[in-house]
Design a protein around this motif. Structure first.
Motif, PDB file in Angstrom:
ATOM      1  N   PHE A   1      21.005   7.749 -16.773  1.00 16.37           N
ATOM      2  CA  PHE A   1      21.406   8.685 -15.713  1.00 16.37           C
ATOM      3  C   PHE A   1      22.799   9.248 -15.984  1.00 16.37           C
ATOM      4  CE2 PHE A   1      23.701   9.269 -11.668  1.00 16.37           C
ATOM      5  CZ  PHE A   1      22.996  10.369 -11.183  1.00 16.37           C
ATOM      6  N   MET A   2      23.736   8.402 -16.406  1.00 14.03           N
ATOM      7  CA  MET A   2      25.093   8.879 -16.676  1.00 14.03           C
ATOM      8  C   MET A   2      25.111   9.816 -17.875  1.00 14.03           C
ATOM      9  SD  MET A   2      27.466   5.579 -15.765  1.00 14.03           S
ATOM     10  CE  MET A   2      28.866   6.613 -15.393  1.00 14.03           C
ATOM     11  N   LEU A   3      24.247   9.573 -18.837  1.00 11.22           N
ATOM     12  CA  LEU A   3      24.131  10.499 -19.965  1.00 11.22           C
ATOM     13  C   LEU A   3      23.604  11.852 -19.492  1.00 11.22           C
ATOM     14  CD1 LEU A   3      24.275  10.991 -23.033  1.00 11.22           C
ATOM     15  CD2 LEU A   3      21.941  10.098 -23.191  1.00 11.22           C
ATOM     16  N   LEU A   4      22.628  11.818 -18.599  1.00 10.58           N
ATOM     17  CA  LEU A   4      22.093  13.065 -18.049  1.00 10.58           C
ATOM     18  C   LEU A   4      23.105  13.773 -17.162  1.00 10.58           C
ATOM     19  CD1 LEU A   4      18.450  11.896 -17.211  1.00 10.58           C
ATOM     20  CD2 LEU A   4      19.194  13.332 -19.116  1.00 10.58           C
ATOM     21  N   VAL A   5      24.005  13.009 -16.528  1.00  7.78           N
ATOM     22  CA  VAL A   5      25.061  13.619 -15.721  1.00  7.78           C
ATOM     23  C   VAL A   5      25.972  14.468 -16.607  1.00  7.78           C
ATOM     24  CG1 VAL A   5      27.167  13.103 -14.411  1.00  7.78           C
ATOM     25  CG2 VAL A   5      25.041  11.945 -13.852  1.00  7.78           C
ATOM     26  N   ILE A   6      26.270  13.963 -17.804  1.00  7.24           N
ATOM     27  CA  ILE A   6      27.098  14.738 -18.746  1.00  7.24           C
ATOM     28  C   ILE A   6      26.416  16.072 -19.056  1.00  7.24           C
ATOM     29  CG2 ILE A   6      28.111  14.778 -21.045  1.00  7.24           C
ATOM     30  CD1 ILE A   6      28.234  11.726 -20.933  1.00  7.24           C
TER      31      ILE A   6
ATOM     32  N   GLY B   1      34.595   9.741 -18.635  1.00  6.73           N
ATOM     33  CA  GLY B   1      34.200   8.628 -17.764  1.00  6.73           C
ATOM     34  C   GLY B   1      32.726   8.301 -17.882  1.00  6.73           C
ATOM     35  N   GLU B   2      31.895   9.336 -17.945  1.00  7.10           N
ATOM     36  CA  GLU B   2      30.461   9.102 -18.074  1.00  7.10           C
ATOM     37  C   GLU B   2      30.105   8.474 -19.415  1.00  7.10           C
ATOM     38  OE1 GLU B   2      31.823  11.755 -16.912  1.00  7.10           O
ATOM     39  OE2 GLU B   2      30.969  12.117 -14.905  1.00  7.10           O
ATOM     40  N   VAL B   3      30.807   8.894 -20.486  1.00  9.99           N
ATOM     41  CA  VAL B   3      30.549   8.300 -21.806  1.00  9.99           C
ATOM     42  C   VAL B   3      30.880   6.814 -21.789  1.00  9.99           C
ATOM     43  CG1 VAL B   3      31.300   8.274 -24.213  1.00  9.99           C
ATOM     44  CG2 VAL B   3      30.839  10.449 -23.082  1.00  9.99           C
ATOM     45  N   VAL B   4      32.009   6.468 -21.182  1.00  9.31           N
ATOM     46  CA  VAL B   4      32.363   5.045 -21.062  1.00  9.31           C
ATOM     47  C   VAL B   4      31.302   4.294 -20.271  1.00  9.31           C
ATOM     48  CG1 VAL B   4      34.053   3.429 -20.126  1.00  9.31           C
ATOM     49  CG2 VAL B   4      34.829   5.510 -21.279  1.00  9.31           C
ATOM     50  N   GLY B   5      30.811   4.907 -19.193  1.00  3.79           N
ATOM     51  CA  GLY B   5      29.756   4.273 -18.397  1.00  3.79           C
ATOM     52  C   GLY B   5      28.478   4.083 -19.189  1.00  3.79           C
ATOM     53  N   VAL B   6      28.110   5.083 -19.991  1.00  2.52           N
ATOM     54  CA  VAL B   6      26.907   4.965 -20.825  1.00  2.52           C
ATOM     55  C   VAL B   6      27.038   3.781 -21.777  1.00  2.52           C
ATOM     56  CG1 VAL B   6      25.579   6.065 -22.654  1.00  2.52           C
ATOM     57  CG2 VAL B   6      26.274   7.397 -20.664  1.00  2.52           C
TER      58      VAL B   6
END
Length: 252
Positions: A198-203, A233-238
């Motif tokens: 999901f976080m990857l798709l958010v990017i 931030g999203e990359v770190v989360g992924v």
């Protein structure tokens, strides 16, 4: 003989003892007897075990189910009645001020959307989350259409933006929500992998949204400054959630 007589007396008193209906003196005597009498102690444990696993009669279960359904029905009817009153009040105020239906159409649609979501959450137990997500998806699509119709045709405000911006952005973000959900349901991914996806798709969604609205051109995507501010931030989360997902999978 005294021992046998004592055991017979204890056996007769055990039902009252289990129900807590003996005097303090009798309770103490029975407990002292149970400490050294294996036969009576076994009977006592069988009684308590039978009480624990004893199921309620079908009539009682039917009554409880009926009361639960009735309570749920009254809650839904009451909530629906309040929603109807809210919609009616909005329309009356709208007609009194604007002499026509304008913003109350949007408010009424939002209330119907909330009513449908509450009904799904209350009425469904199996697959409640998936059904609720389906209602949210359809409801958001309908509400967005109502906003466009109300503002453009009823209120004469704004432009016809729904086909150029509204629907593409809506379907983009609904896809970002539904893809991890389907991976969870169909492919049996663990929750951590779904969050990472999901976080990857958010990017992707952030960049595509800005491309649709015209805030970005394709060359801006490659700029490191924009990447740090919009996607770091999203990359770190992924990475973090992906590692957690791998660890959970290896432990299994």
């Amino acid at each position: 003989m005294d021992r046998e007589l004592a055991c017979e007396i204890v056996k007769d008193l055990l039902p009252l003892y289990v129900d807590g209906m003996v005097s303090d003196v009798s309770q103490k005597s029975i407990e002292e007897h149970l400490e050294h009498c294996t036969a009576c102690n076994e009977i006592y444990h069988n009684m308590t075990f039978d009480l624990e696993i004893e199921e309620q009669p079908p009539e009682v279960q039917d009554v409880k189910r009926f009361l639960k359904r009735t309570k749920q029905m009254y809650f839904l009817y009451g909530f629906s009645g309040l929603c109807f009153i809210a919609i009616l009040v909005c329309m009356i105020v709208d007609l009194a001020i604007n002499k026509k239906i304008t913003w109350s159409f949007i408010a009424g649609s939002a209330v119907v959307f909330a009513d449908a979501l509450v009904y799904v959450i209350s009425a469904y137990k199996k697959n409640r989350g998936y059904i609720a997500m389906l209602v949210i998806s359809i409801g958001t699509l309908c509400l967005l259409s109502v906003i466009q119709i109300s503002r453009y045709y009823f209120m004469n405000v704004g432009t016809l933006w729904i086909f150029r911006y509204g629907f593409p952005i809506l379907f983009l973000w609904l896809g970002a929500l539904w893809v991890p959900i389907l991976c969870r349901a169909v492919l049996k991914w663990n929750i951590w992998d779904c969050i990472a996806l999901f976080m990857l798709l958010v990017i992707v969604g952030n960049y595509v949204t800005k491309l649709i609205t015209g805030d970005y051109v394709w060359n801006d995507v490659l700029k490191m400054r924009d990447f740090v501010s919009n996607a770091l931030g999203e990359v770190v989360g992924v990475v973090v959630f992906g590692i957690i997902g791998r660890v959970k999978k290896w432990r299994k």
